[in-house]
Design a protein around this motif. Structure first.
Motif, PDB file in Angstrom:
ATOM      1  N   MET A 121       4.302  15.656   7.069  1.00 45.09           N
ATOM      2  CA  MET A 121       4.170  16.435   5.838  1.00 45.09           C
ATOM      3  C   MET A 121       3.743  15.523   4.704  1.00 45.09           C
ATOM      4  O   MET A 121       4.318  14.457   4.503  1.00 45.09           O
ATOM      5  CB  MET A 121       5.501  17.097   5.486  1.00 45.09           C
ATOM      6  N   LYS A 122       2.730  15.935   3.970  1.00 41.59           N
ATOM      7  CA  LYS A 122       2.295  15.177   2.809  1.00 41.59           C
ATOM      8  C   LYS A 122       3.100  15.586   1.585  1.00 41.59           C
ATOM      9  O   LYS A 122       3.395  16.765   1.390  1.00 41.59           O
ATOM     10  CB  LYS A 122       0.801  15.401   2.550  1.00 41.59           C
ATOM     11  N   HIS A 123       3.442  14.625   0.755  1.00 34.62           N
ATOM     12  CA  HIS A 123       4.137  14.899  -0.496  1.00 34.62           C
ATOM     13  C   HIS A 123       3.118  15.078  -1.618  1.00 34.62           C
ATOM     14  O   HIS A 123       2.177  14.283  -1.756  1.00 34.62           O
ATOM     15  CB  HIS A 123       5.088  13.746  -0.839  1.00 34.62           C
ATOM     16  N   ARG A 124       3.318  16.111  -2.411  1.00 36.57           N
ATOM     17  CA  ARG A 124       2.440  16.371  -3.543  1.00 36.57           C
ATOM     18  C   ARG A 124       2.984  15.619  -4.753  1.00 36.57           C
ATOM     19  O   ARG A 124       4.139  15.797  -5.147  1.00 36.57           O
ATOM     20  CB  ARG A 124       2.355  17.878  -3.828  1.00 36.57           C
ATOM     21  N   VAL A 125       2.144  14.781  -5.352  1.00 32.51           N
ATOM     22  CA  VAL A 125       2.584  13.831  -6.363  1.00 32.51           C
ATOM     23  C   VAL A 125       1.798  14.016  -7.655  1.00 32.51           C
ATOM     24  O   VAL A 125       0.583  14.252  -7.637  1.00 32.51           O
ATOM     25  CB  VAL A 125       2.405  12.382  -5.854  1.00 32.51           C
ATOM     26  N   VAL A 126       2.505  13.884  -8.782  1.00 30.34           N
ATOM     27  CA  VAL A 126       1.889  13.848 -10.109  1.00 30.34           C
ATOM     28  C   VAL A 126       1.969  12.425 -10.644  1.00 30.34           C
ATOM     29  O   VAL A 126       3.023  11.778 -10.544  1.00 30.34           O
ATOM     30  CB  VAL A 126       2.603  14.806 -11.087  1.00 30.34           C
ATOM     31  N   GLN A 127       0.878  11.936 -11.179  1.00 39.07           N
ATOM     32  CA  GLN A 127       0.890  10.657 -11.891  1.00 39.07           C
ATOM     33  C   GLN A 127       1.086  10.928 -13.372  1.00 39.07           C
ATOM     34  O   GLN A 127       0.304  11.642 -13.988  1.00 39.07           O
ATOM     35  CB  GLN A 127      -0.411   9.896 -11.668  1.00 39.07           C
ATOM     36  N   TRP A 128       2.150  10.339 -13.950  1.00 41.90           N
ATOM     37  CA  TRP A 128       2.478  10.533 -15.366  1.00 41.90           C
ATOM     38  C   TRP A 128       2.154   9.252 -16.116  1.00 41.90           C
ATOM     39  O   TRP A 128       2.817   8.246 -15.939  1.00 41.90           O
ATOM     40  CB  TRP A 128       3.959  10.879 -15.511  1.00 41.90           C
ATOM     41  N   ALA A 129       1.114   9.278 -16.914  1.00 40.87           N
ATOM     42  CA  ALA A 129       0.621   8.165 -17.739  1.00 40.87           C
ATOM     43  C   ALA A 129      -0.370   7.320 -16.945  1.00 40.87           C
ATOM     44  O   ALA A 129      -0.206   7.083 -15.748  1.00 40.87           O
ATOM     45  CB  ALA A 129       1.749   7.301 -18.292  1.00 40.87           C
ATOM     46  N   THR A 130      -1.401   6.876 -17.660  1.00 36.07           N
ATOM     47  CA  THR A 130      -2.484   6.128 -17.005  1.00 36.07           C
ATOM     48  C   THR A 130      -2.822   4.857 -17.772  1.00 36.07           C
ATOM     49  O   THR A 130      -3.974   4.571 -18.090  1.00 36.07           O
ATOM     50  CB  THR A 130      -3.748   7.011 -16.862  1.00 36.07           C
ATOM     51  N   GLY A 131      -1.769   4.067 -18.068  1.00 37.64           N
ATOM     52  CA  GLY A 131      -1.986   2.721 -18.586  1.00 37.64           C
ATOM     53  C   GLY A 131      -2.347   1.790 -17.433  1.00 37.64           C
ATOM     54  O   GLY A 131      -2.792   2.231 -16.367  1.00 37.64           O
ATOM     55  N   ASN A 132      -2.132   0.487 -17.620  1.00 40.48           N
ATOM     56  CA  ASN A 132      -2.497  -0.472 -16.580  1.00 40.48           C
ATOM     57  C   ASN A 132      -1.782  -0.180 -15.263  1.00 40.48           C
ATOM     58  O   ASN A 132      -2.400  -0.157 -14.190  1.00 40.48           O
ATOM     59  CB  ASN A 132      -2.179  -1.897 -17.035  1.00 40.48           C
ATOM     60  N   ILE A 133      -0.462   0.035 -15.340  1.00 40.92           N
ATOM     61  CA  ILE A 133       0.318   0.289 -14.130  1.00 40.92           C
ATOM     62  C   ILE A 133       0.023   1.688 -13.601  1.00 40.92           C
ATOM     63  O   ILE A 133      -0.181   1.892 -12.398  1.00 40.92           O
ATOM     64  CB  ILE A 133       1.819   0.130 -14.409  1.00 40.92           C
ATOM     65  N   GLY A 134      -0.005   2.677 -14.499  1.00 41.50           N
ATOM     66  CA  GLY A 134      -0.244   4.048 -14.075  1.00 41.50           C
ATOM     67  C   GLY A 134      -1.597   4.240 -13.416  1.00 41.50           C
ATOM     68  O   GLY A 134      -1.727   4.994 -12.448  1.00 41.50           O
ATOM     69  N   THR A 135      -2.617   3.568 -13.938  1.00 43.40           N
ATOM     70  CA  THR A 135      -3.949   3.683 -13.343  1.00 43.40           C
ATOM     71  C   THR A 135      -3.964   3.142 -11.924  1.00 43.40           C
ATOM     72  O   THR A 135      -4.562   3.733 -11.016  1.00 43.40           O
ATOM     73  CB  THR A 135      -4.982   2.935 -14.204  1.00 43.40           C
ATOM     74  N   ARG A 136      -3.275   2.012 -11.702  1.00 46.11           N
ATOM     75  CA  ARG A 136      -3.214   1.459 -10.346  1.00 46.11           C
ATOM     76  C   ARG A 136      -2.424   2.386  -9.427  1.00 46.11           C
ATOM     77  O   ARG A 136      -2.796   2.589  -8.262  1.00 46.11           O
ATOM     78  CB  ARG A 136      -2.569   0.067 -10.380  1.00 46.11           C
ATOM     79  N   ALA A 137      -1.333   2.966  -9.936  1.00 45.11           N
ATOM     80  CA  ALA A 137      -0.558   3.906  -9.127  1.00 45.11           C
ATOM     81  C   ALA A 137      -1.381   5.149  -8.789  1.00 45.11           C
ATOM     82  O   ALA A 137      -1.311   5.663  -7.667  1.00 45.11           O
ATOM     83  CB  ALA A 137       0.717   4.299  -9.863  1.00 45.11           C
ATOM     84  N   LEU A 138      -2.141   5.634  -9.752  1.00 47.27           N
ATOM     85  CA  LEU A 138      -2.986   6.801  -9.523  1.00 47.27           C
ATOM     86  C   LEU A 138      -3.959   6.540  -8.378  1.00 47.27           C
ATOM     87  O   LEU A 138      -4.123   7.378  -7.477  1.00 47.27           O
ATOM     88  CB  LEU A 138      -3.747   7.145 -10.806  1.00 47.27           C
ATOM     89  N   ARG A 139      -4.580   5.406  -8.397  1.00 49.97           N
ATOM     90  CA  ARG A 139      -5.500   5.053  -7.306  1.00 49.97           C
ATOM     91  C   ARG A 139      -4.746   4.971  -5.984  1.00 49.97           C
ATOM     92  O   ARG A 139      -5.246   5.410  -4.936  1.00 49.97           O
ATOM     93  CB  ARG A 139      -6.186   3.730  -7.628  1.00 49.97           C
ATOM     94  N   GLY A 140      -3.537   4.414  -6.034  1.00 51.18           N
ATOM     95  CA  GLY A 140      -2.735   4.306  -4.820  1.00 51.18           C
ATOM     96  C   GLY A 140      -2.396   5.653  -4.220  1.00 51.18           C
ATOM     97  O   GLY A 140      -2.404   5.823  -2.994  1.00 51.18           O
ATOM     98  N   VAL A 141      -2.095   6.628  -5.067  1.00 51.46           N
ATOM     99  CA  VAL A 141      -1.784   7.971  -4.578  1.00 51.46           C
ATOM    100  C   VAL A 141      -3.021   8.606  -3.953  1.00 51.46           C
ATOM    101  O   VAL A 141      -2.962   9.202  -2.862  1.00 51.46           O
ATOM    102  CB  VAL A 141      -1.243   8.850  -5.721  1.00 51.46           C
ATOM    103  N   ILE A 142      -4.147   8.517  -4.638  1.00 53.60           N
ATOM    104  CA  ILE A 142      -5.384   9.131  -4.131  1.00 53.60           C
ATOM    105  C   ILE A 142      -5.758   8.564  -2.768  1.00 53.60           C
ATOM    106  O   ILE A 142      -6.196   9.300  -1.866  1.00 53.60           O
ATOM    107  CB  ILE A 142      -6.534   8.920  -5.141  1.00 53.60           C
ATOM    108  N   GLU A 143      -5.546   7.275  -2.570  1.00 49.66           N
ATOM    109  CA  GLU A 143      -5.956   6.626  -1.320  1.00 49.66           C
ATOM    110  C   GLU A 143      -4.863   6.632  -0.251  1.00 49.66           C
ATOM    111  O   GLU A 143      -5.096   6.196   0.876  1.00 49.66           O
ATOM    112  CB  GLU A 143      -6.387   5.185  -1.617  1.00 49.66           C
ATOM    113  N   HIS A 144      -3.675   7.145  -0.573  1.00 48.48           N
ATOM    114  CA  HIS A 144      -2.533   7.106   0.351  1.00 48.48           C
ATOM    115  C   HIS A 144      -2.680   8.173   1.435  1.00 48.48           C
ATOM    116  O   HIS A 144      -2.965   9.338   1.131  1.00 48.48           O
ATOM    117  CB  HIS A 144      -1.241   7.340  -0.436  1.00 48.48           C
TER     118      HIS A 144
END
Length: 342
Positions: A1-24
């Motif tokens: 089962m895939k987890h549906r995730v929201v990225q909250w904030a897109t600063g330096n850390i948030g932008t890297r996390a956002l990319r990580g979610v998209i590619e996960h």
């Protein structure tokens, strides 16, 4: 089962996390919350340097709540307890790189009560993590202690070369570099105690060695001559390095210590043990250890690479946090965080 995730904030850390979610491979990006209204409507892929993926960012909290996501990666510059409680009550688990929830007993009672009540109502959990504090101050020492039967002292030293950090406001105004030594802000000690004290308490309690108290001390070193760094000029005799130590005291002895050594030049007094950016862990016990963990990245690329050290652990923690019982969940509560890399 895939987890549906929201990225909250897109600063330096948030932008890297956002990319990580998209590619996960096991996560689906449900939405993105941005604090800057001008970013609203921008495709999530474009926000993190990827091709468009068909998910637009929003500045509307109600729109985020309506998504019914399994988890929110909450990464703003400051904690808003009201926001967090709304997310938890709506049924979204929260993984945050904010440091407020590493150790529940260290959370102000009124905040803890409010957050835990929101978790109960939503059937959700919240977890604070990252590289430091988090990985190096909790996951690593707990692992190293697993081969001890007597622990006399464990010291984590963090080294950060800030000479190429082009952030004048942070280095000069917040951290006090470039100022006379007498102007060293005692608030820096409070920052260290608040940032790393909860991790030390968590580790100590997990090892059945609860701390009697926390102590913090700091010292600075000055530039021997004028130094030009990315953020500006350091004059001779002004603060060029600082060392802050947070100690967990038990039975009158420092049994756990976190020491941060931040510097803008290595041309300091010889007694300053300045190493390349990374961590050093010393374990004194019946199975002593001496470990170096260096970041093998050229200093010119550090700003581009370093956000991953914090963001990646948060992304990898999503499945475990979603599976956890309701409440504030710590490194001790969760299973070992595994990265799905396939």
């Amino acid at each position: 089962m895939k987890h549906r995730v929201v990225q909250w904030a897109t600063g330096n850390i948030g932008t890297r996390a956002l990319r990580g979610v998209i590619e996960h491979p096991a996560l689906d990006l449900a939405g993105v919350y941005v604090h800057t209204p001008g970013k609203a409507g921008t495709d999530a892929g474009e926000l993190c340097g990827l091709a468009p993926i068909g998910v637009a960012a929003t500045h509307d909290i109600d729109a985020i709540l309506a998504l019914g996501a399994d988890c929110v990666l909450y990464m703003p510059r400051a904690l808003d307890v009201g926001e967090v409680c709304r997310l938890l009550e709506a049924g979204a688990n929260v993984v945050t790189t904010r440091g407020e929830f590493h150790h529940p007993a260290s959370v102000p009672p009124e905040v803890r009560e409010r957050v835990e009540a929101a978790c109960e109502r939503g059937g959700t959990s919240i977890h604070s993590t990252g590289s430091s504090p988090g990985f190096i101050s909790e996951a690593v020492p707990l692992t190293l202690a697993s081969i001890q039967r007597r622990l006399d002292r464990l010291t984590i030293s963090e080294f950060a070369d800030l000479s190429r950090r082009d952030s004048p406001g942070l280095l000069f105004d917040v951290m006090g570099f470039g100022k006379p030594p007498a102007a060293f802000d005692e608030g820096r000690l409070s920052h260290g105690r608040v940032s790393f004290g909860p991790s030390l308490r968590l580790v100590a309690e997990a090892l059945s060695m609860p701390l009697d108290s926390l102590e913090a001390d700091g010292e600075v070193a000055t530039a021997r001559g004028g130094v030009r760094i990315a953020a500006g000029e350091l004059e001779a005799g002004t603060v060029a390095a600082q060392r802050i130590t947070v100690s967990g005291i038990r039975g009158g002895k420092a049994v756990l210590r976190f020491r941060a050594v931040w510097y803008c030049t290595a041309d300091l007094d010889p007694e300053w043990d300045v190493r390349a950016t990374g961590w050093h862990i010393a374990v004194d016990g019946d199975a002593p250890l001496d470990i170096d963990m260096r970041f093998p990245v050229p200093i010119e690329r550090m700003a581009a690479v370093s956000p991953g050290y914090t963001a990646n652990r948060a992304v990898n923690a999503v499945p475990a946090v979603c599976a956890a019982p309701p409440g504030i969940r710590t490194t001790v509560d969760l299973p070992h965080i595994l990265a799905a890399l396939g």
